[in-house]
Enzyme design. Structure first.
Site, PDB file in Angstrom:
ATOM      1  CG  ASP A 183      -5.850 -17.556 -42.461  1.00  0.00           C
ATOM      2  OD1 ASP A 183      -4.931 -18.257 -42.940  1.00  0.00           O
ATOM      3  OD2 ASP A 183      -7.050 -17.891 -42.506  1.00  0.00           O
TER       4      ASP A 183
ATOM      5  CB  THR B 140       9.907 -32.897 -36.519  1.00  0.00           C
ATOM      6  OG1 THR B 140       9.761 -32.386 -35.186  1.00  0.00           O
ATOM      7  CG2 THR B 140      10.648 -31.870 -37.368  1.00  0.00           C
ATOM      8  CG  ASP B 141       5.775 -34.318 -32.619  1.00  0.00           C
ATOM      9  OD1 ASP B 141       6.961 -34.607 -32.377  1.00  0.00           O
ATOM     10  OD2 ASP B 141       5.068 -33.631 -31.844  1.00  0.00           O
TER      11      ASP B 141
ATOM     12  CB  VAL C 215      13.583 -28.201 -34.391  1.00  0.00           C
ATOM     13  CG1 VAL C 215      13.139 -27.598 -33.060  1.00  0.00           C
ATOM     14  CG2 VAL C 215      14.884 -27.548 -34.867  1.00  0.00           C
TER      15      VAL C 215
ATOM     16  CE  LYS D   3      10.366 -23.973 -44.424  1.00  0.00           C
ATOM     17  NZ  LYS D   3      10.133 -22.619 -43.860  1.00  0.00           N
TER      18      LYS D   3
ATOM     19  CE1 TYR E 115       8.693 -27.217 -43.882  1.00  0.00           C
ATOM     20  CE2 TYR E 115      10.625 -28.582 -44.271  1.00  0.00           C
ATOM     21  CZ  TYR E 115       9.985 -27.590 -43.551  1.00  0.00           C
ATOM     22  OH  TYR E 115      10.627 -26.972 -42.513  1.00  0.00           O
TER      23      TYR E 115
END
Length: 246
Positions: free
Chosen positions: A57, A183-184, A178, A150, A146
């Site tokens: 975790d 990404t959904d 991807v 990155k 995000y």
């Protein structure tokens, strides 16, 4: 990276991490699989034919990585692959402070803790594989924080590649889109999107080569690299068009 070695995958319960585990297991690698979802992790370990499940975790990365180092000490690893990440699209004013803190901890702070521990876990010349993203190449609306984390991971990987060499072989993976549960969440067209299996094949091919950055699909990532090189007055205008504001 050769398949017949010990490999630790962090973020293995879904997406690219899961696809990497399945492909490496098929090649005969000895795997240690980590993620927060203990049930999915143990199911995957069983599918991978006796892989070790090591629940992790990253909400408390200091404690988590310290415990993992203790559990894994003894036999050196060939590679550590860190794919874990949180993502939630939305405008900056919509971001909840608690989620922002959690996202930065998982996506970035955990990487610092892992980088500190890696030389003790890896064989000499072993690989530390960090996942950035094409989203980190250029700031895009509704992609923060995000994208910011990155971009920071890419910067950190560049520093570590020099700082830890030749003791550790640091690699940066910068995927395009991807098809995963992250990404959904997107509600826009994602060009050149790949399956997790295609992405995993690209990662493993890159790790067997010598290049620092593994980015794919090239037809998309090279276009994004070019956009990053343009003057801001051009790149920001193009970004506005991408976001539907031009």
């Amino acid at each position: 990276m050769t398949a017949q070695r010990r490999v630790w995958i962090i973020g293995a319960s879904s997406g690219i991490g899961q696809a990497l585990a399945l492909q490496l297991a098929a090649e005969g690698a000895e795997l240690i699989l980590s993620a927060r979802d203990e049930g999915a992790l143990r199911d995957l370990a069983q599918t991978c034919g006796g892989a070790e499940a090591l629940p992790l975790d990253l909400a408390d990365p200091d404690a988590a990585i310290t415990a993992a180092v203790t559990a894994l000490s003894g036999r050196p690893l060939e590679a550590i692959i860190f794919t874990a990440a949180l993502y939630e699209p939305g405008r900056v004013e919509e971001i909840e402070p608690a989620f922002l803190s959690e996202l930065i901890t998982v996506n970035l702070t955990s990487v610092f803790h892992l980088a500190k521990a890696a030389p003790r876990l890896l064989r000499r010349g072993g690989q530390l594989v960090l996942f950035g993203s094409v989203a980190g190449y250029l700031g895009l609306p509704s992609g923060q924080p995000y994208s910011a984390t990155k971009a920071a991971v890419a910067n950190l990987a560049e520093s570590l590649a020099v700082e830890l060499a030749p003791r550790v072989d640091v690699r940066l993976v910068s995927p395009g889109f991807v098809r995963t549960r992250l990404t959904d969440k997107n509600r826009f067209n994602m060009p050149a999107i790949l399956s997790p299996e295609e992405a995993a094949r690209a990662v493993l091919a890159g790790l067997r080569g010598k290049g620092f950055e593994i980015h794919f699909p090239r037809r998309f990532t090279f276009a994004m690299k070019l956009l990053r090189l343009l003057p801001y007055r051009i790149s920001l205008a193009l970004t506005a068009r991408i976001a539907g504001r031009g």
